[in-house]
Design a protein around this motif. Structure first.
Motif, PDB file in Angstrom:
ATOM      1  N   ASP A 169       0.828  -1.206   0.000  1.00  0.00           N
ATOM      2  CA  ASP A 169       0.000   0.000   0.000  1.00  0.00           C
ATOM      3  C   ASP A 169       0.867   1.263   0.000  1.00  0.00           C
ATOM      4  OD1 ASP A 169       0.050   1.141   3.006  1.00  0.00           O
ATOM      5  OD2 ASP A 169       0.089  -1.053   3.039  1.00  0.00           O
ATOM      6  N   LEU A 170       0.286   2.349  -0.471  1.00  0.00           N
ATOM      7  CA  LEU A 170       1.003   3.616  -0.647  1.00  0.00           C
ATOM      8  C   LEU A 170       1.498   4.186   0.677  1.00  0.00           C
ATOM      9  CD1 LEU A 170       1.967   5.785  -2.611  1.00  0.00           C
ATOM     10  CD2 LEU A 170      -0.267   6.892  -2.368  1.00  0.00           C
ATOM     11  N   LYS A 171       0.696   4.098   1.710  1.00  0.00           N
ATOM     12  CA  LYS A 171       1.097   4.647   3.015  1.00  0.00           C
ATOM     13  C   LYS A 171       2.380   3.979   3.510  1.00  0.00           C
ATOM     14  CE  LYS A 171      -0.614   5.567   7.646  1.00  0.00           C
ATOM     15  NZ  LYS A 171      -0.252   4.725   8.728  1.00  0.00           N
ATOM     16  N   THR A 172       2.422   2.670   3.431  1.00  0.00           N
ATOM     17  CA  THR A 172       3.614   1.935   3.864  1.00  0.00           C
ATOM     18  C   THR A 172       4.811   2.279   2.991  1.00  0.00           C
ATOM     19  OG1 THR A 172       2.215   0.131   4.660  1.00  0.00           O
ATOM     20  CG2 THR A 172       4.554  -0.364   4.340  1.00  0.00           C
ATOM     21  N   LEU A 173       4.592   2.376   1.685  1.00  0.00           N
ATOM     22  CA  LEU A 173       5.677   2.731   0.768  1.00  0.00           C
ATOM     23  C   LEU A 173       6.269   4.087   1.139  1.00  0.00           C
ATOM     24  CD1 LEU A 173       7.455   2.357  -1.713  1.00  0.00           C
ATOM     25  CD2 LEU A 173       5.559   3.231  -3.106  1.00  0.00           C
ATOM     26  N   CYS A 174       5.420   5.060   1.386  1.00  0.00           N
ATOM     27  CA  CYS A 174       5.886   6.402   1.742  1.00  0.00           C
ATOM     28  C   CYS A 174       6.677   6.390   3.051  1.00  0.00           C
ATOM     29  CB  CYS A 174       4.713   7.374   1.839  1.00  0.00           C
ATOM     30  SG  CYS A 174       3.949   7.729   0.246  1.00  0.00           S
ATOM     31  N   GLU A 175       6.232   5.589   4.003  1.00  0.00           N
ATOM     32  CA  GLU A 175       6.928   5.502   5.285  1.00  0.00           C
ATOM     33  C   GLU A 175       8.287   4.819   5.143  1.00  0.00           C
ATOM     34  OE1 GLU A 175       4.102   3.503   7.774  1.00  0.00           O
ATOM     35  OE2 GLU A 175       2.880   5.312   8.025  1.00  0.00           O
ATOM     36  N   VAL A 176       8.321   3.691   4.443  1.00  0.00           N
ATOM     37  CA  VAL A 176       9.558   2.926   4.291  1.00  0.00           C
ATOM     38  C   VAL A 176      10.571   3.669   3.419  1.00  0.00           C
ATOM     39  CG1 VAL A 176      10.553   0.807   3.319  1.00  0.00           C
ATOM     40  CG2 VAL A 176       8.473   0.696   4.687  1.00  0.00           C
ATOM     41  N   ALA A 177      10.098   4.228   2.296  1.00  0.00           N
ATOM     42  CA  ALA A 177      10.998   4.900   1.353  1.00  0.00           C
ATOM     43  C   ALA A 177      11.301   6.339   1.760  1.00  0.00           C
ATOM     44  CB  ALA A 177      10.380   4.887  -0.049  1.00  0.00           C
ATOM     45  N   LYS A 178      10.544   6.844   2.732  1.00  0.00           N
ATOM     46  CA  LYS A 178      10.694   8.234   3.184  1.00  0.00           C
ATOM     47  C   LYS A 178      10.513   9.218   2.016  1.00  0.00           C
ATOM     48  CE  LYS A 178      13.597   7.095   7.145  1.00  0.00           C
ATOM     49  NZ  LYS A 178      13.180   5.743   7.273  1.00  0.00           N
ATOM     50  N   VAL A 179       9.431   9.014   1.283  1.00  0.00           N
ATOM     51  CA  VAL A 179       9.066   9.886   0.158  1.00  0.00           C
ATOM     52  C   VAL A 179       7.594  10.229   0.254  1.00  0.00           C
ATOM     53  CG1 VAL A 179      10.813   8.976  -1.426  1.00  0.00           C
ATOM     54  CG2 VAL A 179       8.572   7.905  -1.342  1.00  0.00           C
ATOM     55  N   GLY A 180       7.170  11.214  -0.542  1.00  0.00           N
ATOM     56  CA  GLY A 180       5.759  11.542  -0.642  1.00  0.00           C
ATOM     57  C   GLY A 180       5.189  12.358   0.495  1.00  0.00           C
ATOM     58  N   ASP A 181       6.050  12.815   1.414  1.00  0.00           N
ATOM     59  CA  ASP A 181       5.522  13.553   2.562  1.00  0.00           C
ATOM     60  C   ASP A 181       5.884  15.035   2.565  1.00  0.00           C
ATOM     61  OD1 ASP A 181       8.208  13.345   3.102  1.00  0.00           O
ATOM     62  OD2 ASP A 181       7.968  12.664   5.161  1.00  0.00           O
ATOM     63  N   LYS A 182       6.593  15.484   1.539  1.00  0.00           N
ATOM     64  CA  LYS A 182       6.989  16.896   1.504  1.00  0.00           C
ATOM     65  C   LYS A 182       5.989  17.673   0.642  1.00  0.00           C
ATOM     66  CE  LYS A 182      11.103  19.694   1.433  1.00  0.00           C
ATOM     67  NZ  LYS A 182      12.545  19.722   1.253  1.00  0.00           N
ATOM     68  N   CYS A 183       6.074  17.537  -0.674  1.00  0.00           N
ATOM     69  CA  CYS A 183       5.138  18.271  -1.540  1.00  0.00           C
ATOM     70  C   CYS A 183       3.990  17.382  -2.021  1.00  0.00           C
ATOM     71  CB  CYS A 183       5.871  18.897  -2.723  1.00  0.00           C
ATOM     72  SG  CYS A 183       6.231  17.766  -4.091  1.00  0.00           S
ATOM     73  N   GLY A 184       4.210  16.048  -2.014  1.00  0.00           N
ATOM     74  CA  GLY A 184       3.165  15.118  -2.436  1.00  0.00           C
ATOM     75  C   GLY A 184       3.042  14.943  -3.930  1.00  0.00           C
TER      76      GLY A 184
END
Length: 62
Positions: free
Chosen positions: A32-47
């Motif tokens: 899932d996308l939420k887990t990917l963002c947490e593990v990869a440390k991406v998607g949380d700045k500008c989105g």
């Protein structure tokens, strides 16, 4: 650069490539996308990369 290339920079904020994302998905069995963002440390700045991340996630898991 072609979005299908492993060298394509998916996340411009953190300079993460498609190849790195694909490898993280496979190595961590991410579904899932939420887990990917947490593990990869991406998607949380500008989105701005979330749509591409979701697409890559679907392709790797299909």
């Amino acid at each position: 650069m072609d979005k299908e290339s492993r060298d394509y920079e998916v996340c411009l904020c953190y300079h993460v490539t498609r190849g790195e994302i694909e490898d993280m998905i496979k190595e961590n069995n991410i579904r899932d996308l939420k887990t990917l963002c947490e593990v990869a440390k991406v998607g949380d700045k500008c989105g701005g990369c979330r749509e591409d991340l979701d697409m890559i996630l679907s392709e790797v898991n299909s």
